[in-house]
Design an enzyme around this catalytic site. Structure first.
Site, PDB file in Angstrom:
ATOM      1  N   ASP A   1     -54.760  51.340 -31.433  1.00  0.00           N
ATOM      2  CA  ASP A   1     -53.846  52.476 -31.618  1.00  0.00           C
ATOM      3  C   ASP A   1     -53.757  52.691 -33.118  1.00  0.00           C
ATOM      4  O   ASP A   1     -53.173  51.890 -33.840  1.00  0.00           O
ATOM      5  CB  ASP A   1     -52.479  52.116 -31.015  1.00  0.00           C
TER       6      ASP A   1
ATOM      7  N   ASP B   1     -54.114  54.997 -27.303  1.00  0.00           N
ATOM      8  CA  ASP B   1     -55.158  54.035 -27.690  1.00  0.00           C
ATOM      9  C   ASP B   1     -56.530  54.679 -27.715  1.00  0.00           C
ATOM     10  O   ASP B   1     -56.955  55.286 -26.726  1.00  0.00           O
ATOM     11  CB  ASP B   1     -55.153  52.849 -26.729  1.00  0.00           C
TER      12      ASP B   1
ATOM     13  N   GLN C   1     -51.388  51.830 -37.198  1.00  0.00           N
ATOM     14  CA  GLN C   1     -50.562  50.768 -36.594  1.00  0.00           C
ATOM     15  C   GLN C   1     -51.311  49.465 -36.289  1.00  0.00           C
ATOM     16  O   GLN C   1     -50.845  48.379 -36.611  1.00  0.00           O
ATOM     17  CB  GLN C   1     -49.942  51.303 -35.301  1.00  0.00           C
TER      18      GLN C   1
ATOM     19  N   GLY D   1     -65.700  40.324 -40.492  1.00  0.00           N
ATOM     20  CA  GLY D   1     -66.792  40.128 -39.550  1.00  0.00           C
ATOM     21  C   GLY D   1     -66.415  40.142 -38.082  1.00  0.00           C
ATOM     22  O   GLY D   1     -67.280  40.147 -37.226  1.00  0.00           O
TER      23      GLY D   1
ATOM     24  N   LYS E   1     -49.415  51.104 -22.699  1.00  0.00           N
ATOM     25  CA  LYS E   1     -48.016  50.708 -22.509  1.00  0.00           C
ATOM     26  C   LYS E   1     -47.876  49.500 -21.589  1.00  0.00           C
ATOM     27  O   LYS E   1     -46.958  49.393 -20.770  1.00  0.00           O
ATOM     28  CB  LYS E   1     -47.171  51.879 -21.974  1.00  0.00           C
TER      29      LYS E   1
ATOM     30  N   TYR F   1     -42.556  43.079 -34.003  1.00  0.00           N
ATOM     31  CA  TYR F   1     -42.979  44.001 -32.957  1.00  0.00           C
ATOM     32  C   TYR F   1     -43.782  45.174 -33.524  1.00  0.00           C
ATOM     33  O   TYR F   1     -43.294  45.919 -34.343  1.00  0.00           O
ATOM     34  CB  TYR F   1     -41.781  44.540 -32.169  1.00  0.00           C
TER      35      TYR F   1
ATOM     36  N   LYS G   1     -47.130  47.001 -27.836  1.00  0.00           N
ATOM     37  CA  LYS G   1     -47.781  46.079 -26.908  1.00  0.00           C
ATOM     38  C   LYS G   1     -49.275  46.139 -27.181  1.00  0.00           C
ATOM     39  O   LYS G   1     -49.762  46.999 -27.890  1.00  0.00           O
ATOM     40  CB  LYS G   1     -47.472  46.475 -25.473  1.00  0.00           C
TER      41      LYS G   1
ATOM     42  N   ASP H   1     -51.995  46.928 -25.581  1.00  0.00           N
ATOM     43  CA  ASP H   1     -52.560  47.687 -24.468  1.00  0.00           C
ATOM     44  C   ASP H   1     -54.001  47.274 -24.184  1.00  0.00           C
ATOM     45  O   ASP H   1     -54.869  47.412 -25.030  1.00  0.00           O
ATOM     46  CB  ASP H   1     -52.443  49.164 -24.803  1.00  0.00           C
TER      47      ASP H   1
END
Ligand code: F6R
Ligand code: MG
Ligand code: MG
Length: 364
Positions: A12, A53, A94, A103, A132, A227, A230, A232
């Site tokens: 993402d 994503d 992000q 690498g 998500k 945080y 997630k 994904d």
């Protein structure tokens, strides 16, 4: 004929509006960079997105963990992130956790599922991509596909599958791994993978060594120590001729399974299988979604894709998912919609605790 490797690498790197979808200009740029490498580093490529994503599907002959293939993905993500920053997309850059590529993209933010195999006479491959939710979301489906005869009659009927499969499970908290043989160790396997936030199925092999499935296991929020969304996940599954058929692989997705992720990576919600046109997160930043692209791999060429969940046969699960989503949402900030305390400790709760630390008084 050299072995073929399929590398699915995702990140993402920014989306619009908010965390809902990848920008078409970035998809176009990514596709162009990969196309330029076809006939050089790559044999073939396909670029898509699931929610926010960006998903790179690449075939080549360089094996897993190849620095040049990972470097190419890194180049796509950094150039895409620069575009995202220019457009002020949300969460631009992000999943790029470091500027120093060394690498391998593992541990640097992106998610990776790779598989090297000798092509059979005909080799159907299914690529699953979710938004998500977290890598452990595949556990339930992998168990049903490769170890549950109620889902996969091939385990009973096809002599090539009758011996069962081997599951490799990673403990993403204590960083250790173990292999379980099914059907004989099914209950031990389930004892672990029933806790998908910690124990994640990394790969599945037939007992004769034939590779059948590979998943991404990166846990972004742990890598970053705070945080950042997630992780994904993506997954590659081979089908047919002594492996579960295409239909046996996708049938379990007709069950509305509840996974962790959704809003702020902090809520349980039902996983909705959708066609590419619906792979955009909307309601409460979700609900969590999964897409599946089907290919025939032919000397490394990706023949396809077929958009597997773009089908009325999955309408009923989508409608059940919407009903479950209503029920979960009605819980507001209460468990079990909100993740358990233990899970929240890895994500968003420490900030609140820090703020209120001094206000707590001991009980008499
Ligand atoms: C979930 C996700 C979103 C964000 C949410 C809040 O993986 O990415 O649900 O967590 O939109 O985002 P911020 O805090 O950036 O406003
Ligand atoms: Mg995002
Ligand atoms: Mg995402």
């Amino acid at each position: 004929m050299p072995k073929t490797t399929i590398s699915v690498i995702k990140a993402d790197i920014g989306s619009f509006p908010g965390h809902s979808r990848t920008h078409p200009k970035i998809l176009e740029k990514a596709a162009k960079i990969l196309k330029e490498e076809e006939g050089k580093l790559l044999i073939d490529s396909f670029v898509t997105h699931c929610g926010d994503d960006l998903e790179l599907i690449m075939t080549h002959t360089r094996g897993e963990d190849n620095p040049e293939i990972h470097g190419l993905a890194w180049k796509v993500f950094t150039e895409g992130a620069a575009m995202a920053k220019e457009m002020k997309l949300y969460g631009a850059g992000q999943d790029i956790l470091s500027d120093a590529f060394s690498g391998n993209v593992k541990g640097m933010g992106p998610g990776v599922a790779e598989m090297e195999f000798e092509e059979r006479a005909s080799d159907p491959v299914l690529v699953f991509m979710a938004d998500k939710t977290e890598p452990g979301a595949w556990n339930y489906f992998l168990y049903r596909i490769f170890a549950d005869p109620m889902t996969n009659p091939g385990l009973v009927i096809d002599p090539n599958m009758h011996e069962g499969f081997i599951f490799e499970v990673h403990d993403v908290v204590d960083k250790r791994k173990i292999r379980f043989r099914t059907p004989e160790e099914s209950y031990s396997l389930l004892a672990y993978i029933g806790a998908p936030s910690r124990y994640v199925v990394k790969g599945v092999w037939r007992k004769d060594g034939l590779v059948a499935a590979s998943t991404s296991t990166q846990r972004l929020n742990m890598l970053a120590g705070r945080y950042v969304g997630k992780d994904d996940p993506v997954m590659v599954v081979r089908a047919q001729s002594g492996l579960p058929s295409v239909g046996e692989v996708i049938d379990p997705f007709a069950t509305p399974v509840i996974v962790a992720g959704w809003m702020r990576g902090s809520h349980h919600g039902p996983l909705m299988p959708v066609g590419l046109c619906d792979a955009n997160c909307t309601r409460f930043d979700g609900p969590p979604r999964v897409i599946c692209l089907g290919f025939q791999v032919s000397n490394g060429k990706l023949i396809g894709p077929a958009d597997m969940f773009d089908d009325v046969a999955f309408d009923r699960v989508r409608s059940k998912v919407n009903e479950i989503a209503d029920i979960m949402r009605a819980h507001g900030p209460f468990e079990p919609h909100r993740l358990s305390l233990e899970e929240m400790e890895y994500t968003t709760l420490p900030g609140v605790e820090k703020q209120l630390k001094d206000r707590w008084q001991p009980l008499d």
